[in-house]
Design an enzyme around this catalytic site. Structure first.
Site, PDB file in Angstrom:
ATOM      1  N   GLU A 201      -5.323  34.495  67.492  1.00  0.00           N
ATOM      2  CA  GLU A 201      -5.002  35.958  68.515  1.00  0.00           C
ATOM      3  C   GLU A 201      -4.895  37.358  67.980  1.00  0.00           C
ATOM      4  OE1 GLU A 201      -1.301  33.657  68.987  1.00  0.00           O
ATOM      5  OE2 GLU A 201      -2.353  31.759  69.421  1.00  0.00           O
TER       6      GLU A 201
ATOM      7  N   LYS B  40      -2.992  40.543  67.412  1.00  0.00           N
ATOM      8  CA  LYS B  40      -1.742  40.789  67.191  1.00  0.00           C
ATOM      9  C   LYS B  40      -1.038  41.915  68.365  1.00  0.00           C
ATOM     10  CE  LYS B  40       1.693  40.807  62.790  1.00  0.00           C
ATOM     11  NZ  LYS B  40       2.425  42.416  63.372  1.00  0.00           N
TER      12      LYS B  40
ATOM     13  N   ASP C   1       0.815  44.247  70.099  1.00  0.00           N
ATOM     14  CA  ASP C   1       1.880  45.935  69.090  1.00  0.00           C
ATOM     15  C   ASP C   1       2.901  45.762  69.872  1.00  0.00           C
ATOM     16  OD1 ASP C   1       2.702  47.096  66.987  1.00  0.00           O
ATOM     17  OD2 ASP C   1       1.072  48.475  66.876  1.00  0.00           O
TER      18      ASP C   1
ATOM     19  N   TYR D 114       2.534  34.130  73.491  1.00  0.00           N
ATOM     20  CA  TYR D 114       2.363  33.743  72.454  1.00  0.00           C
ATOM     21  C   TYR D 114       2.878  31.909  71.500  1.00  0.00           C
ATOM     22  CZ  TYR D 114       5.531  36.648  69.099  1.00  0.00           C
ATOM     23  OH  TYR D 114       6.464  37.095  69.132  1.00  0.00           O
TER      24      TYR D 114
ATOM     25  N   LYS E 219      -4.212  42.385  58.795  1.00  0.00           N
ATOM     26  CA  LYS E 219      -4.154  43.639  59.561  1.00  0.00           C
ATOM     27  C   LYS E 219      -4.999  44.272  59.467  1.00  0.00           C
ATOM     28  CE  LYS E 219       0.033  43.500  60.464  1.00  0.00           C
ATOM     29  NZ  LYS E 219       1.838  44.521  60.053  1.00  0.00           N
TER      30      LYS E 219
ATOM     31  N   CYS F 278      22.072  66.013  41.967  1.00  0.00           N
ATOM     32  CA  CYS F 278      21.993  65.082  43.159  1.00  0.00           C
ATOM     33  C   CYS F 278      22.256  66.526  43.967  1.00  0.00           C
ATOM     34  CB  CYS F 278      22.841  64.604  43.003  1.00  0.00           C
ATOM     35  SG  CYS F 278      23.128  63.225  44.653  1.00  0.00           S
TER      36      CYS F 278
ATOM     37  N   CYS G 225      25.155  66.073  45.665  1.00  0.00           N
ATOM     38  CA  CYS G 225      26.967  66.278  44.936  1.00  0.00           C
ATOM     39  C   CYS G 225      26.772  66.612  43.560  1.00  0.00           C
ATOM     40  CB  CYS G 225      27.600  64.387  44.586  1.00  0.00           C
ATOM     41  SG  CYS G 225      26.873  64.058  43.178  1.00  0.00           S
TER      42      CYS G 225
ATOM     43  N   CYS H 168      21.864  59.177  41.074  1.00  0.00           N
ATOM     44  CA  CYS H 168      23.305  59.666  40.793  1.00  0.00           C
ATOM     45  C   CYS H 168      23.945  59.230  40.307  1.00  0.00           C
ATOM     46  CB  CYS H 168      23.240  60.366  42.366  1.00  0.00           C
ATOM     47  SG  CYS H 168      25.002  61.166  42.851  1.00  0.00           S
TER      48      CYS H 168
ATOM     49  N   CYS I 176      29.623  61.135  45.445  1.00  0.00           N
ATOM     50  CA  CYS I 176      29.233  61.277  46.203  1.00  0.00           C
ATOM     51  C   CYS I 176      28.837  60.908  47.170  1.00  0.00           C
ATOM     52  CB  CYS I 176      28.087  60.546  45.902  1.00  0.00           C
ATOM     53  SG  CYS I 176      26.324  61.158  46.000  1.00  0.00           S
TER      54      CYS I 176
END
Ligand code: AMP
Ligand code: ZN
Length: 667
Positions: A113, A115, A117, A224, A311, A405, A408, A423, A429
């Site tokens: 089938e 696919k 989307d 499907y 795919k 970071c 922070c 970090c 943080c």
């Protein structure tokens, strides 16, 4: 008189239903728009004047009108799995080899089938009537979007034939390209930004509050898969064919292939042709056609073994990298993000792409100002796969990875073997603090209704919460004064938090956010140790003795409980009444009687469905494997067990037991 009116109403409903079907499902109009509208108006008028004949499934109800503020969470009767992916014909060959080992039959047919989307949907029918439409959500639970879905004209509210008494049918809600382009033309005319792609627009439509707005969108639904306790069909293809007769829109692009070579031909034939379809497709789905073989193959933790998606090659474009920014995750991991000059790729406008980590940047020597190649594969976030060095500006400078970071300003660390910088300011943080609370409240964890990611940020910013235990001390009166907060929503938050005290221990354990302790690991640990008390006392050796728990996880658990901050948080959760041990009632029907035993289940059973049997094995500490090997301890053999499996069992001298013997084992 009233009898005549009822007759007329029924007649109009029937006529309109048929015209709807002809137009939206068969793409074959049998009446002019004007005539259709005239009949619809007549029906509307009669229904308004005679409310005693109201019917929620009347064609007049397709225009929507009901407004949903919060979509109800529903648990799927049958889990909605995702699909394994493949990207090459070799991948498919490997898949075929794998399933050949598990299926006891030379002949395997495949249903191929497209696919589609869009957004997955689960439609629940009882006695010919559509009773509910559910989004996929996390596969276990989704949102009830029935009012919106009822406005999609190609979905039958009442079936044309009996089909199957009670069943679920799965499909994809899509926005065909023509309708999508029209919507965008209108948007742009109004001076607004266009929608980025049909898929997101379709899934966004399902969650709109006003169903009358949904009704205006040219959505469609392609089906499907049919799921039911028992299907009166031999093959998947036959089930779809019958579903089509019952009124569902099942594309006729489906083809049954007798060999994997035929599957290849099917795929190749669509490689180019797919661009001429009226809707988008990103691949082909290949399913084992025989339902008996599907049953034999079963599922992995996330996907059916009997199906795989192929795919199509990712599309690639080049664009300019404007800036690199850095994101801090809830565990402190830093992810560099490429901010791109917007570019169209596979139907989407791309502005950002992940750069993964410092090594990735170094590998391609990616620099700001570079022209980079961007690719969109199976994953949602596009990635950068290379740099066009011929276009590098003369004054370009190499990228220097951040050392502090961005959130922070703590110096970052990178431990050996880790791909990412971290970090280390775990408890100070801001992004990490809110990230952990957001994880705590998420659906698969404490599932706190009414509280969202943004509210967590707001509560943190206002100083009301600093960690997840603080949630349990919140009061509505503290929340109401906050920006955009109504009394009702504040109360909902408090109710949601209170309700989370009933969430079972395994989910709480996952919610704590211990590094590497995902959903499955949390389940394993909860089952084994039964309480946070026991878990916190467990030694390294005791931890790695648990099935599937390795060094890395064990070390992380120990680390968590070494920290006084965590101990205090856990103590507080306990004090508020959060479940930190397995309740007796959760233990019913569970035991350790089958510990270390590996079972293979084959055939059809009288007292259990295959899934029930597998669950029972796991609940009693056993393991289920899909293929027979030296490691197998028992084979539970049902009716129709295949001869080659039987042979294999005999060769390896593995005992075959029936379901009654099995039941005795766990008594
Ligand atoms: P993924 O989201 O990549 O895991 O792919 C799985 C999803 O593909 C399913 O949840 C479906 O919504 C969707 N899908 C589209 N077309 C089909 C099809 N013909 N058969 C099965 N799934 C499909
Ligand atoms: Zn930080």
């Amino acid at each position: 008189m009233s009898l005549n009116i009822e007759n007329r109403i029924n007649q109009l409903r029937e006529e309109l239903r048929t015209h709807n079907y002809n137009y939206y499902v068969l793409d074959n109009a049998t009446i002019s728009d004007f005539e259709f509208d005239t009949k619809l108006k007549e029906l509307e008028k009669l229904e308004n004047e005679n409310p005693q004949f109201f019917d929620a499934n009347s064609p007049t109800q397709r225009v929507g009108g009901e407004v949903t503020k919060n979509f109800k969470t529903v648990t799927h009767k049958n889990r909605m799995y995702s699909l394994a992916n493949s990207y090459s014909l070799e991948d498919l060959k490997d898949w075929e080899t794998r399933i050949r080992k598990l299926v006891d039959d030379e002949n395997i047919e495949y249903s191929c089938e497209l696919k589609y989307d869009g957004a997955s949907i689960n439609l629940v029918y009882e006695k010919r009537i559509l009773v509910r439409a559910e989004t996929r959500g996390d596969g276990f639970q989704g949102d009830d979007v029935t009012t919106n879905v009822k406005t999609i004209k190609s979905i039958p509210l009442i079936l044309k034939s009996d089909f199957v008494p009670n069943f679920e049918i799965r499909g994809e809600i899509i926005l065909p390209l023509k309708g999508f382009n029209k919507m965008n033309a209108e948007k742009m005319e109004a001076g607004e930004d266009p929608y980025s792609n049909p898929r997101n627009t379709a899934s966004g439509s399902l969650k709109m509050q006003d169903s009358a707005e949904v009704a205006k969108r040219p959505l469609d639904c392609l089906l499907y898969q049919i799921v039911a306790d028992k299907l009166p069909f031999n093959t998947h293809f036959e089930a779809l064919k019958e579903a089509k007769k019952a009124g569902f829109k099942v594309p006729n692009t489906i083809q049954v292939c007798k060999s994997i070579d035929e599957v290849f031909k099917f795929i190749n034939s669509w490689e180019e042709k797919r661009h001429n379809l009226p809707y988008e497709t990103d691949g082909i789905v290949i399913k084992v056609n025989s339902l008996q073989q599907q049953d034999e193959l079963g599922f992995t933790a996330k996907t059916p073994r009997w199906a795989i998606a192929y795919k199509f090659k990712a599309e690639q474009v080049s664009t300019i990298l404007n800036e690199i920014t850095y994101q801090v995750g809830r565990t402190g991991a830093i992810t560099p993000v490429a901010n791109l000059k917007p570019v169209q790729l596979a139907g989407t406008i791309i502005k950002r792409a992940s750069l993964h980590n410092a090594d990735q940047i170094a590998k391609f020597d990616i620099r700001v100002g570079d022209t980079v190649y961007v690719e969109k594969g199976g994953e949602i976030i596009p990635k950068i796969v290379g740099v066009d060095l011929t276009k590098r500006p003369i004054n370009s400078v190499p990228t220097v990875y951040i050392t502090y970071c961005p959130d922070c300003n703590t110096e970052l660390v990178r431990t050996e073997g880790d791909a990412k910088h971290y970090c280390p300011n775990f408890y100070g943080c801001p992004t990490q603090i809110t990230g952990r609370i957001q994880h705590f409240i998420s659906r698969k964890a404490m599932n706190i209704d009414g509280l969202g990611a943004e509210t967590v940020e707001l509560l943190f910013k206002e100083g009301l919460i600093n960690n997840y235990a603080d949630l349990y001390e919140l009061e509505a009166s503290q929340i109401i004064p906050l920006e955009r907060m109504a009394e009702k929503s504040a109360e909902n938050i408090i109710l949601g938090i209170k309700a989370s005290k009933k969430v079972p221990f395994e989910k709480v354990l996952f919610a704590l956010g211990i590094r590497f302790v995902g959903e499955t690991v949390a389940k394993k640990l909860a089952k084994h140790f039964k309480s946070i008390e026991n878990l916190s006392k467990a030694s390294f050796d005791e931890l790695i003795n648990v099935d599937e728990i390795g060094d890395r996880i064990a070390e992380s658990v120990l680390e968590f409980f070494r920290n006084l901050v965590n101990i205090q948080l856990v103590e507080r959760l306990k004090f508020y009444g959060v479940q930190l041990e397995i309740k007796e009632s959760d233990l019913e029907n569970t035991s350790n009687k089958l510990e270390n035993k590996v079972f293979v289940v084959s055939g059809v059973f009288e007292n259990f469905s295959r899934n029930e049997l597998k669950k029972s094995i796991e609940d009693n500490g056993g393991k289920v494997s899909s293929s027979i090997s030296k490691k197998t301890d028992y084979i539970i053999a049902g009716d129709k067990m295949g001869p080659s499996k039987k042979q294999k069992a005999e060769n390896l001298d593995i005992p075959l037991i029936d379901e009654i013997t099995y039941s005795k084992m766990i008594e």
